[in-house]
Design a protein around this motif. Structure first.
Motif, PDB file in Angstrom:
ATOM      1  N   ALA A  98      -0.986 -10.303  -3.238  1.00 38.73           N
ATOM      2  CA  ALA A  98      -0.961  -9.197  -4.214  1.00 38.73           C
ATOM      3  C   ALA A  98      -0.631  -9.725  -5.613  1.00 38.73           C
ATOM      4  N   TRP A  99       0.179 -10.763  -5.662  1.00 32.79           N
ATOM      5  CA  TRP A  99       0.580 -11.388  -6.934  1.00 32.79           C
ATOM      6  C   TRP A  99      -0.647 -11.992  -7.625  1.00 32.79           C
ATOM      7  N   GLY A 136       0.805  -1.222   0.000  1.00 31.15           N
ATOM      8  CA  GLY A 136       0.000   0.000   0.000  1.00 31.15           C
ATOM      9  C   GLY A 136       0.833   1.265   0.000  1.00 31.15           C
ATOM     10  N   SER A 137       2.036   1.203   0.570  1.00 29.08           N
ATOM     11  CA  SER A 137       2.876   2.417   0.561  1.00 29.08           C
ATOM     12  C   SER A 137       3.876   2.429  -0.592  1.00 29.08           C
ATOM     13  N   GLY A 138       3.620   1.591  -1.584  1.00 33.05           N
ATOM     14  CA  GLY A 138       4.469   1.637  -2.782  1.00 33.05           C
ATOM     15  C   GLY A 138       5.824   0.976  -2.592  1.00 33.05           C
TER      16      GLY A 138
END
Ligand SMILES: Cc1cc2nc3c(=O)[nH]c(=O)nc-3n(C[C@H](O)[C@H](O)[C@H](O)COP(=O)(O)OP(=O)(O)OC[C@H]3O[C@@H](n4cnc5c(N)ncnc54)[C@H](O)[C@@H]3O)c2cc1C
Length: 450
Positions: free
Chosen positions: A146-147, A132-134
């Motif tokens: 996320a993958w 979420g924070s890149g």
């Protein structure tokens, strides 16, 4: 089209891109920097895979052009020789390959030629999946979620002869034959090439339902054996994921998660190229380790007197492959029973493994050593005899690879043969006392924690 770790025609977007733009020179560069340290398994396999690619290109009326030397010189020369405007590749994210490509890109740029990267050897290329924070993930489980959410493209078709008629170029000079290195005695490798890779995948699809149950049993052929085909790009992970995409079983789900591990480690290595050699968690560099001596040699040669460890090390030497459970058991034994740093073991693995891959291997080692990402805690030390009893219940695996222990009449318990049995069959005594070395490993760990 500069082939590297993508030795296939099917599902090869970079090749498709090159062909869409006009005439194509299919090029492979034998780079001494990679060939030199490759070890017998990878050299022989690469040569066989190149021969297969050449034969397939032959069916399309083309021939693989093989040159030897530094890519930064040879790719530019080849591109100039045929008047190319672009050189197409699949992006490489390994520490060496990434830098090599930047150097080649710059050299090509000097001649007004563009390096075009299309795709990569991964389902999702490194540096794509961020939290979420890149920031990149440092832990596998959220990465894998996320993958899956990110997803991947569908495979692309192989070029056909009709569509590529008259598309191919050759070099007038400077090419070399594909090498034909001899295998050392006792080493037998899997068949190379795209067709062999497809067959291996097809055979596995019939048993993917059982993967969740069988994948930890080294005596059962329960895993897919596709690591070597992924390593050389004879098969793309996207093709594999597509093949299991309709399958809803627990086995298929677990299998997809294993493919995610491969992408995860490639991402971790891309973010931290130093972790190919250095401790991912730097504190572990402070631990006391022993120099690799005779015990290390016994480990390498499968003479530790611990049957399951020796079976794994002998399988590696005989086939260039080792079952994942055994990779963990033998790695744990080296680091926690013999107190040798993981880098020595990783180097030995990379010398013999036909699927030897810097990211998966070195991070597999760091994970086992407790110094990696998402590590299994250091204090969880594998008991080799217990692991053997649990995962090779009937002793089938040990009997297959440790010849001295193969006869059930002479050796009723292959996991803990008595001293008399060891002497009778010529199998070595245990080189260490596991309980004692476990305590020693934990003491050393306590010292770095303080
Ligand atoms: C110490 C150690 C060293 C390793 N060295 C390598 C290596 O050099 N090359 C390599 O490809 N794998 C390596 N692995 C990971 C794993 O052992 C192999 O990928 C697997 O055994 C290959 O057999 P398979 O294709 O039948 O696997 P399957 O169980 O069928 O898995 C399918 C695919 O998922 C991927 N995969 C599975 N497990 C892992 C894992 N833990 N890490 C990364 N990818 C995974 C591989 O691409 C594998 O081919 C290592 C693991 C450890 C613990």
């Amino acid at each position: 089209m500069w082939f590297r770790r993508d030795l296939r025609l099917s599902d090869n977007p970079a090749l498709r891109q090159a062909l869409d733009e006009g005439e194509v020179l299919p090029l492979f560069v034998l780079d001494p920097v990679l060939w030199g340290p490759a070890g017998p398994s990878r050299r022989a396999y690469l040569a066989a895979s190149l021969r297969d690619l050449d034969a397939q290109l032959g069916d399309l009326g083309a021939a693989l052009q093989v040159v030897r030397g530094k890519p930064v010189n040879r790719v530019v020369q080849a591109a100039k020789a045929v008047g190319a405007e672009r050189v197409h590749v699949a992006a490489d994210y390994g520490p060496y390959g990434h830098q090599r490509d930047l150097d080649v890109e710059e050299a090509l740029g000097g001649a007004d030629i563009e390096l075009v990267r299309t795709g990569s050897p991964y389902a999702v290329a490194p540096d794509r999946i961020k939290n979420g924070s890149g920031k990149p993930y440092k832990v596998y489980t959220p990465f894998s979620r996320a993958w899956f959410d990110h997803g991947w493209r569908d495979p692309v078709d192989a070029p056909t002869k009709a569509a590529t008629k008259g598309s191919w170029l050759t070099l007038d000079d400077g090419t070399t034959d594909i090498p034909d290195p001899r295998l050392p005695a006792g080493l037998d490798l899997p068949e190379a090439g795209e067709a062999a890779a497809r067959r291996t995948l097809e055979e596995f699809l019939d048993k993917v339902e059982d993967y969740d149950r069988d994948r930890n049993l080294p005596g059962v052929q329960g895993t897919s054996r596709i690591s070597v085909h992924l390593k050389y790009g004879e098969l793309h992970p996207r093709t594999v994921l597509k093949a299991v995409s309709g399958k809803r079983s627990k086995g298929a789900e677990t299998y997809r998660k294993e493919i995610a591990w491969r992408d995860f480690y490639a991402d971790v290595l891309f973010q931290r190229p130093d972790s190919a050699r250095e401790y991912y968690q730097p504190d572990f560099a402070k631990m006391d380790y022993d120099d690799p001596g005779e015990a290390f040699e016994a480990w390498q040669e499968g003479r530790t007197g611990f049957p399951i460890v020796d079976a794994g090390m002998r399988q590696l030497r005989a086939t260039g492959w080792m079952h994942n459970r055994l990779r963990m058991i033998t790695a744990s034994f080296l680091v926690k029973d013999l107190h040798v740093e993981w880098q020595h073991g990783a180097r030995h693995f990379l010398h013999w493994l036909v699927d030897g891959d810097l990211a998966s291997n070195n991070h597999g080692w760091q994970w086992t050593a407790g110094s990696g990402t998402d590590a299994s805690p250091f204090f969880r030390v594998f008991n080799p005899t217990g692991q053997g009893r649990k995962f090779d219940k009937d002793g089938e695996y040990v009997r297959t690879w440790v010849e001295e222990l193969s006869d059930p009449d002479q050796v009723p318990d292959p996991h803990e043969p008595s001293d008399e049995v060891r002497e009778a069959v010529g199998y070595p005594a245990m080189i260490v006392d596991h309980a004692e070395e476990r305590r020693e490993a934990l003491d050393r760990y306590e010292r770095i924690k303080k």
